[in-house]
Design an enzyme around this catalytic site. Structure first.
Site, mmCIF file in Angstrom:
data_model
loop_
_atom_site.group_PDB
_atom_site.id
_atom_site.type_symbol
_atom_site.label_atom_id
_atom_site.label_comp_id
_atom_site.label_asym_id
_atom_site.label_seq_id
_atom_site.Cartn_x
_atom_site.Cartn_y
_atom_site.Cartn_z
ATOM 1 N N HIS A 100 3.431 3.999 0.463
ATOM 2 C CA HIS A 100 3.854 4.821 1.597
ATOM 3 C C HIS A 100 5.245 5.373 1.295
ATOM 4 O O HIS A 100 5.992 4.789 0.520
ATOM 5 C CB HIS A 100 3.848 4.005 2.897
ATOM 6 C CG HIS A 100 4.648 2.754 2.805
ATOM 7 N ND1 HIS A 100 4.132 1.576 2.293
ATOM 8 C CD2 HIS A 100 5.941 2.494 3.095
ATOM 9 C CE1 HIS A 100 5.068 0.654 2.296
ATOM 10 N NE2 HIS A 100 6.182 1.175 2.777
ATOM 11 N N HIS A 117 8.875 6.952 2.993
ATOM 12 C CA HIS A 117 9.691 7.009 4.210
ATOM 13 C C HIS A 117 10.362 8.385 4.320
ATOM 14 O O HIS A 117 10.885 8.904 3.321
ATOM 15 C CB HIS A 117 10.792 5.952 4.166
ATOM 16 C CG HIS A 117 10.270 4.551 3.985
ATOM 17 N ND1 HIS A 117 10.271 3.620 4.990
ATOM 18 C CD2 HIS A 117 9.727 3.920 2.914
ATOM 19 C CE1 HIS A 117 9.760 2.485 4.538
ATOM 20 N NE2 HIS A 117 9.421 2.647 3.279
ATOM 21 N N HIS A 175 0.917 -1.145 0.000
ATOM 22 C CA HIS A 175 0.000 0.000 0.000
ATOM 23 C C HIS A 175 0.955 1.192 0.000
ATOM 24 O O HIS A 175 1.785 1.306 0.922
ATOM 25 C CB HIS A 175 -0.883 -0.004 1.259
ATOM 26 C CG HIS A 175 -1.722 1.231 1.378
ATOM 27 N ND1 HIS A 175 -3.082 1.225 1.186
ATOM 28 C CD2 HIS A 175 -1.383 2.518 1.643
ATOM 29 C CE1 HIS A 175 -3.545 2.453 1.330
ATOM 30 N NE2 HIS A 175 -2.524 3.262 1.618
#
Ligand code: M7G
Length: 327
Positions: free
Chosen positions: A267, A269, A265
């Site tokens: 994302h 960092h 999913h």
């Protein structure tokens, strides 16, 4: 000094404690984390990995009266100014080992409050979790778009980690008090919060993750020009939120996407540039600015590019590539 007060640790009789823990387990049913207060019920089976450089150790085991395996990951924390201010004083124990001329060697015991060990407990842990945390040989695979379609994609549709923790964050059911910033837009919005790997206490190991609201973007491979507003929004608002909350300018942030990720999913960092966070190397990290730039230059860059990635030797994805004679 008020700051140096010892944390009072309540000592419970062993028999009372055992009865209390077991009653808690019964009452709270499945979720271990609602009752876990210590490791008295943990039985260690084996060490999965151990890094003296990172000061981490990962242990596989089980909890009494609970089915299945558990993983406990321990990590010593970095020093910071607050710890130094509050530990180098008379409230702590300094034991001399030996001295020689101007050199003295000691073992130093900071107070309980400042000697915490960052601890992650995964229960129940699947075999895939165990492989993830187990140290083993790794291989680099050059994934062409054709290999993605024929090997990687079918594999990850068959075998992937649950995204329940992501759904819980996006639906404000978990970690609500940890959210640093939210843009609620269903198309370009995201939630920014401290990553599991960061306790949020010192900027030396700052690590946040921005999780997009839009469902169905599995990874870097899916990104194209439709996603540029989303990516630019995460970059702009993520940087602003981190600068406001932690005082770190964007020139000291590393902002990147993993390929392959563990969780499919999308994302992003955000880590402190001086911190050698796990997974920042060239074989896994794609800097967000370059991702945006590549798509700006060629809208379907990530559908056309060969993307290298690292895989552990015992992972089924590696075995799949090996079976086809690709590695
Ligand atoms: P990834 O690139 O999919 O995997 O990143 P990897 O870096 O582990 O290889 C997922 C990120 O989400 C990692 O940095 C995890 O530490 C973080 N993460 C995983 N879980 C289960 C949680 C969680 O429950 N809460 C938070 N805040 N972060 C998590």
């Amino acid at each position: 000094m008020a700051d140096c007060e010892e944390v009072q640790v309540e000592v419970e009789e062993p028999a009372t404690k055992k009865a209390r823990v077991q009653a808690d387990i019964k009452e709270c049913g499945e979720n271990l984390h609602t009752v876990l207060k210590d490791f008295s019920e943990f039985q260690q089976t084996r060490i999965l990995s151990d890094s003296s450089q990172r000061k981490t150790i990962c242990i596989e085991g089980s909890f009494n009266n609970r089915e299945g395996k558990a993983i406990v990951l321990l990590e010593k924390k970095p020093f910071n100014e607050e710890i130094l201010k509050n530990t180098l004083n008379s409230n702590c124990v300094l034991q001399k080992e030996f001295s020689n001329d101007i050199y003295g060697f000691y073992e130093f015991f900071p107070s309980v409050k400042y000697s915490g060990i960052k601890t992650t407990v995964i229960y129940p842990a699947t075999e895939k979790h165990i492989r993830k945390y187990q140290s083993q040989d790794i291989h680099l695979i050059e994934e062409t778009p054709e290999l993605y379609e024929s090997v990687t994609l079918p594999h990850l549709q068959k075998e992937k980690f649950s995204l329940q923790w992501v759904t819980n964050i996006l639906e404000h059911k978990s970690e609500t008090d940890r959210v640093v910033f939210e843009d609620p837009s269903p198309e370009i919005g995201f939630i920014l919060l401290p990553d599991l790997k960061w306790d949020g206490k010192q900027i030396e190991d700052l690590y946040l993750v921005a999780i997009v609201h839009q469902r169905g973007i599995k990874s870097l491979r899916d990104l194209n020009s439709c996603h540029l507003p989303l990516l630019k929004n995460i970059k702009g608002k993520g940087i602003k939120a981190i600068e406001e909350k932690y005082g770190i300018p964007c020139s000291q942030l590393r902002i990147y996407i993993h390929y392959q990720p563990s969780f499919y999913h999308l994302h992003v960092h955000f880590t402190y540039l001086k911190y050698d966070a796990p997974g920042i190397h060239a074989e896994k990290s794609h800097i967000l600015s370059s991702v945006i730039d590549n798509i700006d230059l060629m809208p379907d860059y990530y559908q056309k590019a060969t993307l290298p990635f690292v895989v552990k030797e015992t992972e089924n994805l590696f075995l799949e590539y090996e079976r086809r004679g690709i590695v």
